[in-house]
Motif scaffolding. Sequence first.
Motif, PDB file in Angstrom:
ATOM      1  N   ASP A 138       0.808  -1.375  -0.053  1.00  0.00           N
ATOM      2  CA  ASP A 138       0.355   0.158   0.338  1.00  0.00           C
ATOM      3  C   ASP A 138       0.499   1.211   0.173  1.00  0.00           C
ATOM      4  O   ASP A 138       0.509   2.033  -0.598  1.00  0.00           O
ATOM      5  N   THR A 139       1.833   1.603   0.913  1.00  0.00           N
ATOM      6  CA  THR A 139       3.285   2.005   1.014  1.00  0.00           C
ATOM      7  C   THR A 139       3.634   2.770  -0.637  1.00  0.00           C
ATOM      8  O   THR A 139       3.822   3.545  -0.799  1.00  0.00           O
ATOM      9  N   ALA A 140       4.352   1.854  -1.461  1.00  0.00           N
ATOM     10  CA  ALA A 140       3.965   1.365  -2.785  1.00  0.00           C
ATOM     11  C   ALA A 140       2.865   2.656  -3.630  1.00  0.00           C
ATOM     12  O   ALA A 140       3.507   3.514  -4.284  1.00  0.00           O
ATOM     13  N   TYR A 141       2.090   2.161  -3.273  1.00  0.00           N
ATOM     14  CA  TYR A 141       1.151   2.958  -4.312  1.00  0.00           C
ATOM     15  C   TYR A 141       0.717   4.343  -3.708  1.00  0.00           C
ATOM     16  O   TYR A 141       0.444   4.880  -4.563  1.00  0.00           O
ATOM     17  N   VAL A 142       0.793   4.376  -2.171  1.00  0.00           N
ATOM     18  CA  VAL A 142       0.533   6.377  -1.935  1.00  0.00           C
ATOM     19  C   VAL A 142       1.644   7.122  -2.460  1.00  0.00           C
ATOM     20  O   VAL A 142       1.572   7.743  -3.100  1.00  0.00           O
ATOM     21  N   LEU A 166       7.354  -0.034  -9.459  1.00  0.00           N
ATOM     22  CA  LEU A 166       6.952  -0.444  -7.872  1.00  0.00           C
ATOM     23  C   LEU A 166       5.321  -1.027  -8.232  1.00  0.00           C
ATOM     24  O   LEU A 166       5.609  -1.974  -6.699  1.00  0.00           O
ATOM     25  N   LYS A 167       4.412  -1.119  -9.137  1.00  0.00           N
ATOM     26  CA  LYS A 167       3.486  -2.341  -9.010  1.00  0.00           C
ATOM     27  C   LYS A 167       3.914  -3.261  -9.283  1.00  0.00           C
ATOM     28  O   LYS A 167       3.875  -4.514  -8.743  1.00  0.00           O
ATOM     29  N   THR A 168       4.742  -3.358  -9.851  1.00  0.00           N
ATOM     30  CA  THR A 168       5.745  -5.093 -10.077  1.00  0.00           C
ATOM     31  C   THR A 168       6.027  -5.516  -9.299  1.00  0.00           C
ATOM     32  O   THR A 168       6.260  -7.214  -8.275  1.00  0.00           O
ATOM     33  N   ASP A 184      -5.707  -4.254  -8.954  1.00  0.00           N
ATOM     34  CA  ASP A 184      -5.248  -3.553 -10.581  1.00  0.00           C
ATOM     35  C   ASP A 184      -5.717  -2.110 -11.407  1.00  0.00           C
ATOM     36  O   ASP A 184      -4.942  -1.375 -11.548  1.00  0.00           O
ATOM     37  N   ALA A 185      -6.530  -1.678 -11.244  1.00  0.00           N
ATOM     38  CA  ALA A 185      -7.909  -0.750 -11.818  1.00  0.00           C
ATOM     39  C   ALA A 185      -6.771   0.402 -11.363  1.00  0.00           C
ATOM     40  O   ALA A 185      -6.872   1.323 -11.938  1.00  0.00           O
ATOM     41  N   ASP A 186      -6.607   0.250  -9.878  1.00  0.00           N
ATOM     42  CA  ASP A 186      -6.442   2.070  -9.412  1.00  0.00           C
ATOM     43  C   ASP A 186      -4.826   2.140 -10.240  1.00  0.00           C
ATOM     44  O   ASP A 186      -4.237   3.291 -10.018  1.00  0.00           O
ATOM     45  N   TRP A 187      -4.023   0.821  -9.257  1.00  0.00           N
ATOM     46  CA  TRP A 187      -2.233   1.465 -10.517  1.00  0.00           C
ATOM     47  C   TRP A 187      -2.707   1.997 -11.449  1.00  0.00           C
ATOM     48  O   TRP A 187      -2.079   2.895 -12.418  1.00  0.00           O
ATOM     49  N   ASP A 188      -3.666   0.904 -12.618  1.00  0.00           N
ATOM     50  CA  ASP A 188      -3.540   1.225 -14.636  1.00  0.00           C
ATOM     51  C   ASP A 188      -3.868   2.444 -14.197  1.00  0.00           C
ATOM     52  O   ASP A 188      -3.670   3.048 -15.063  1.00  0.00           O
ATOM     53  N   ASP A 189      -5.198   3.252 -13.523  1.00  0.00           N
ATOM     54  CA  ASP A 189      -5.454   4.568 -13.050  1.00  0.00           C
ATOM     55  C   ASP A 189      -4.308   5.513 -13.254  1.00  0.00           C
ATOM     56  O   ASP A 189      -4.340   6.711 -13.571  1.00  0.00           O
ATOM     57  N   VAL A 190      -3.417   5.321 -11.956  1.00  0.00           N
ATOM     58  CA  VAL A 190      -2.310   6.178 -11.742  1.00  0.00           C
ATOM     59  C   VAL A 190      -1.270   6.517 -13.031  1.00  0.00           C
ATOM     60  O   VAL A 190      -0.145   6.456 -12.561  1.00  0.00           O
ATOM     61  N   TYR A 191      -1.083   5.179 -13.574  1.00  0.00           N
ATOM     62  CA  TYR A 191       0.222   4.666 -14.571  1.00  0.00           C
ATOM     63  C   TYR A 191      -0.152   5.802 -14.940  1.00  0.00           C
ATOM     64  O   TYR A 191       0.570   6.741 -15.785  1.00  0.00           O
TER      65      TYR A 191
END
Lengths: 144, 89
Positions: free
Chosen positions: A42-46, A99-101, B63-70
């Motif tokens: 989650d920290t990576a996402y934030v 970071l997602k990977t 995954d949709a949240d990640w796709d959106d931010v990228y």
Amino acid sequence: MKSASLYLRQSFAVVAMLCCLATVQGCVGTQAAYKAADGLSDTAYVATEHYSAVLKEAADIKESGRAPASAVTTMQRADTAVKPFIVGNPTAVPPVPSLKTLADRYDAVKSAENQQQLQEAVTNAVRELAGFIKAVKAAKGSGP
Amino acid sequence: MSIDKKELGLIGLRGAALALGLLGQAKASNSLYLLADAAEAGINIDEHMAAVADKLKSRAKTDADWDDVYARIEADSDRLHAPGPGSPG
């Protein structure tokens, strides 16, 4: 195999950097977002969302045409430094994963190795993000 | 429809900047515009991150949240590095 104390020190370093970053940013919402993060993934996402918000601000400042060219160049250089740590760089040697990977890998297999790689990536991203925030703040405070 | 204090402050700053510009005080006018831009940007970042906090409190990221931010990152990165207004040289 790294020792538990090393992971503890790395975790502490990440938390300390995030606290500094939130202080630099000085925003209640930013602090709330990092506090709401439930674990390293989650920290990576934030951190990614934080970078995206700062990047939007930098692009808006540049497009306003009111910041001097030198300040725009500084923002662009700072962005170039942080972006690979966030979105990855497959052409680098060795390739830099996003970071997602790394977060996906860690969520799938919570091994010490995956944790260390994600932790280091977040630390690097946050360090460069702090520089980007400083550049954007400087651009905001500079007039022609 | 109501206007909050932050929006009123921004309107006031931009109004003062406009007035100074009309009086020929270009430098002071520009500084006030920059100040208004900075204040607005700070508000925008804070609101964005508060929304991220609310999202993480209410549900797990997807995954949709990640796709959106990228996707947003790529679009804004193109804007920052594109030639055009504000570009060096």
